[in-house]
Design a protein around this motif. Structure first.
Motif, PDB file in Angstrom:
ATOM      1  N   ASN A 122       0.683  -1.630  -0.300  1.00  0.00           N
ATOM      2  CA  ASN A 122       0.543   0.282   0.081  1.00  0.00           C
ATOM      3  C   ASN A 122       1.202   1.450  -0.036  1.00  0.00           C
ATOM      4  O   ASN A 122       1.576   1.642   0.892  1.00  0.00           O
ATOM      5  CB  ASN A 122      -0.976  -0.121   1.408  1.00  0.00           C
ATOM      6  CG  ASN A 122      -2.232   1.106   1.358  1.00  0.00           C
ATOM      7  OD1 ASN A 122      -1.645   1.958   0.103  1.00  0.00           O
ATOM      8  ND2 ASN A 122      -3.450   0.985   2.280  1.00  0.00           N
ATOM      9  N   ASN A 152      -3.660   5.905   0.170  1.00  0.00           N
ATOM     10  CA  ASN A 152      -5.314   5.596  -0.296  1.00  0.00           C
ATOM     11  C   ASN A 152      -5.123   4.473  -1.283  1.00  0.00           C
ATOM     12  O   ASN A 152      -4.869   3.217  -0.619  1.00  0.00           O
ATOM     13  CB  ASN A 152      -5.574   7.158  -1.311  1.00  0.00           C
ATOM     14  CG  ASN A 152      -5.419   8.053   0.182  1.00  0.00           C
ATOM     15  OD1 ASN A 152      -5.905   8.253   1.527  1.00  0.00           O
ATOM     16  ND2 ASN A 152      -5.229   9.324  -0.709  1.00  0.00           N
ATOM     17  N   LYS A 153      -6.053   4.365  -2.823  1.00  0.00           N
ATOM     18  CA  LYS A 153      -5.516   3.487  -4.051  1.00  0.00           C
ATOM     19  C   LYS A 153      -4.629   3.453  -4.527  1.00  0.00           C
ATOM     20  O   LYS A 153      -5.233   2.668  -5.254  1.00  0.00           O
ATOM     21  CB  LYS A 153      -7.437   4.285  -4.359  1.00  0.00           C
ATOM     22  CG  LYS A 153      -8.448   4.734  -3.403  1.00  0.00           C
ATOM     23  CD  LYS A 153      -9.939   5.346  -4.977  1.00  0.00           C
ATOM     24  CE  LYS A 153     -10.879   5.165  -3.948  1.00  0.00           C
ATOM     25  NZ  LYS A 153     -11.521   5.321  -5.203  1.00  0.00           N
ATOM     26  N   ASN A 202      -6.793   1.011  -7.011  1.00  0.00           N
ATOM     27  CA  ASN A 202      -8.261   0.259  -6.962  1.00  0.00           C
ATOM     28  C   ASN A 202      -9.260   1.469  -7.171  1.00  0.00           C
ATOM     29  O   ASN A 202      -9.589   2.404  -6.521  1.00  0.00           O
ATOM     30  CB  ASN A 202      -8.392   0.122  -4.901  1.00  0.00           C
ATOM     31  CG  ASN A 202      -6.891  -0.597  -4.505  1.00  0.00           C
ATOM     32  OD1 ASN A 202      -6.694  -1.482  -5.030  1.00  0.00           O
ATOM     33  ND2 ASN A 202      -6.263   0.092  -3.643  1.00  0.00           N
ATOM     34  N   ASN A 251     -12.337   0.447  -7.178  1.00  0.00           N
ATOM     35  CA  ASN A 251     -13.392   0.603  -6.041  1.00  0.00           C
ATOM     36  C   ASN A 251     -13.155  -0.563  -5.087  1.00  0.00           C
ATOM     37  O   ASN A 251     -12.015  -1.338  -5.390  1.00  0.00           O
ATOM     38  CB  ASN A 251     -15.353   0.228  -6.520  1.00  0.00           C
ATOM     39  CG  ASN A 251     -15.556  -0.995  -7.479  1.00  0.00           C
ATOM     40  OD1 ASN A 251     -14.491  -1.727  -7.512  1.00  0.00           O
ATOM     41  ND2 ASN A 251     -16.414  -0.361  -8.201  1.00  0.00           N
ATOM     42  N   ASP A 252     -13.693  -1.276  -3.863  1.00  0.00           N
ATOM     43  CA  ASP A 252     -13.192  -2.217  -3.203  1.00  0.00           C
ATOM     44  C   ASP A 252     -13.113  -3.523  -4.267  1.00  0.00           C
ATOM     45  O   ASP A 252     -12.682  -4.403  -4.086  1.00  0.00           O
ATOM     46  CB  ASP A 252     -14.261  -2.598  -2.397  1.00  0.00           C
ATOM     47  CG  ASP A 252     -14.604  -1.253  -1.470  1.00  0.00           C
ATOM     48  OD1 ASP A 252     -13.696  -0.577  -1.426  1.00  0.00           O
ATOM     49  OD2 ASP A 252     -15.648  -0.851  -0.394  1.00  0.00           O
ATOM     50  N   ASP A 253     -14.261  -3.758  -5.522  1.00  0.00           N
ATOM     51  CA  ASP A 253     -13.827  -4.729  -6.494  1.00  0.00           C
ATOM     52  C   ASP A 253     -12.999  -4.810  -7.036  1.00  0.00           C
ATOM     53  O   ASP A 253     -12.172  -5.544  -8.166  1.00  0.00           O
ATOM     54  CB  ASP A 253     -14.749  -5.722  -6.732  1.00  0.00           C
ATOM     55  CG  ASP A 253     -15.743  -5.870  -5.325  1.00  0.00           C
ATOM     56  OD1 ASP A 253     -15.876  -6.599  -4.676  1.00  0.00           O
ATOM     57  OD2 ASP A 253     -17.546  -5.207  -5.344  1.00  0.00           O
ATOM     58  N   ASN A 270     -10.002  -3.551  -9.700  1.00  0.00           N
ATOM     59  CA  ASN A 270      -8.940  -2.713  -9.663  1.00  0.00           C
ATOM     60  C   ASN A 270      -8.072  -2.738 -11.242  1.00  0.00           C
ATOM     61  O   ASN A 270      -8.107  -3.903 -11.818  1.00  0.00           O
ATOM     62  CB  ASN A 270      -7.565  -3.497  -8.349  1.00  0.00           C
ATOM     63  CG  ASN A 270      -7.792  -3.557  -7.440  1.00  0.00           C
ATOM     64  OD1 ASN A 270      -7.971  -2.873  -6.812  1.00  0.00           O
ATOM     65  ND2 ASN A 270      -8.359  -5.090  -7.312  1.00  0.00           N
ATOM     66  N   TYR A 274     -10.612  -8.926 -10.590  1.00  0.00           N
ATOM     67  CA  TYR A 274     -12.056  -8.501  -9.524  1.00  0.00           C
ATOM     68  C   TYR A 274     -11.486  -9.403  -8.781  1.00  0.00           C
ATOM     69  O   TYR A 274     -11.134 -10.309  -8.464  1.00  0.00           O
ATOM     70  CB  TYR A 274     -12.843  -9.165 -10.584  1.00  0.00           C
ATOM     71  CG  TYR A 274     -14.189  -9.318 -10.145  1.00  0.00           C
ATOM     72  CD1 TYR A 274     -15.111  -7.761  -9.893  1.00  0.00           C
ATOM     73  CD2 TYR A 274     -15.004 -10.159 -10.033  1.00  0.00           C
ATOM     74  CE1 TYR A 274     -16.360  -8.168  -9.361  1.00  0.00           C
ATOM     75  CE2 TYR A 274     -16.491  -9.804  -8.774  1.00  0.00           C
ATOM     76  CZ  TYR A 274     -17.126  -9.108  -8.700  1.00  0.00           C
ATOM     77  OH  TYR A 274     -18.291  -8.746  -7.948  1.00  0.00           O
ATOM     78  N   ASN A 275     -12.355  -8.395  -6.887  1.00  0.00           N
ATOM     79  CA  ASN A 275     -12.229  -9.577  -5.672  1.00  0.00           C
ATOM     80  C   ASN A 275     -13.781 -10.360  -5.508  1.00  0.00           C
ATOM     81  O   ASN A 275     -14.372  -9.976  -5.851  1.00  0.00           O
ATOM     82  CB  ASN A 275     -11.759  -8.544  -4.843  1.00  0.00           C
ATOM     83  CG  ASN A 275     -10.656  -7.735  -4.925  1.00  0.00           C
ATOM     84  OD1 ASN A 275      -9.719  -8.388  -5.123  1.00  0.00           O
ATOM     85  ND2 ASN A 275     -10.668  -6.164  -4.777  1.00  0.00           N
ATOM     86  N   SER A 333     -12.411 -10.898  -0.004  1.00  0.00           N
ATOM     87  CA  SER A 333     -11.327 -10.919   0.599  1.00  0.00           C
ATOM     88  C   SER A 333      -9.878 -11.535   0.348  1.00  0.00           C
ATOM     89  O   SER A 333      -9.229 -10.765   0.067  1.00  0.00           O
ATOM     90  CB  SER A 333     -11.618 -10.380   2.586  1.00  0.00           C
ATOM     91  OG  SER A 333     -11.535 -11.812   2.827  1.00  0.00           O
ATOM     92  N   ASP A 346      -9.036 -13.684  -6.054  1.00  0.00           N
ATOM     93  CA  ASP A 346      -9.126 -12.625  -6.650  1.00  0.00           C
ATOM     94  C   ASP A 346      -8.925 -13.226  -8.216  1.00  0.00           C
ATOM     95  O   ASP A 346      -8.428 -14.189  -8.596  1.00  0.00           O
ATOM     96  CB  ASP A 346      -8.128 -11.143  -6.781  1.00  0.00           C
ATOM     97  CG  ASP A 346      -7.426 -11.541  -7.052  1.00  0.00           C
ATOM     98  OD1 ASP A 346      -6.578 -12.265  -7.424  1.00  0.00           O
ATOM     99  OD2 ASP A 346      -6.658 -10.582  -6.479  1.00  0.00           O
TER     100      ASP A 346
END
Length: 160
Positions: free
Chosen positions: A63, A66-67, A94, A96-98, A100, A128-129, A132, A135
């Motif tokens: 990380n 942020n994204k 990222n 969104n949450d799913d 990338n 695509y996640n 958690s 993917d």
């Protein structure tokens, strides 16, 4: 060969040292690759043929802010008679949450090629996640030379 071995060892050490940080994730991945070869030229053309293979390896997700993430990988790829190491370094965004987006250079070392064993390519990928930890991954690889043709990789990644 000695330089490539040193690069591989350095990547493994870096991946391991970054995994000690709280915002870093390690994972494994694998899947199938479809490579587009042209018997007359080094790009797409009339006599194009598709060769399938498989890949597996490890990755770490660092990380940055942020994204934004950095995702180095070390993969073993088998494609017909060719076997090689692939070491992409992705800049990961990222959406969104799913979803990338991954983009970056990819260094390849061919074990069984008679000359010019080191090749550089460019990769563009999507993940695509599914959960958690799991993917679905797809990447398109752009080869800049005849022996580094374009290809599509489809696979799964599992975060440890």
């Amino acid at each position: 060969m000695k330089n490539v071995l040193q690069i591989v060892i350095l990547l493994i050490i870096l991946m391991g040292s970054f995994s000690l940080q709280a915002q870093t994730k390690l994972g494994i991945k694998g899947g199938f690759n479809f490579t587009f070869l042209n018997e007359e030229q080094g790009n797409f053309g009339a006599n194009q043929k598709v060769q399938t293979g498989y890949y597996f390896g490890a990755f770490t997700n660092l990380n940055i802010k942020n994204k934004f993430n950095l995702q180095p990988e070390l993969l073993f790829i088998s494609l017909g008679d060719f076997k090689f190491l692939n070491a992409p370094i992705y800049f990961k965004y990222n959406i969104n949450d799913d979803f990338n987006i991954l983009v970056g250079p990819s260094i390849n070392y061919f074990f069984d090629f008679f000359n010019a064993k080191l090749k550089v390519r460019a990769d563009l990928g999507l993940t695509y996640n599914l959960s958690s930890r799991l993917d679905l991954q797809m990447k398109y690889t752009i080869g800049f030379e005849e022996i580094a043709p374009n290809g599509i990789f489809l696979g799964l990644g599992f975060k440890l």
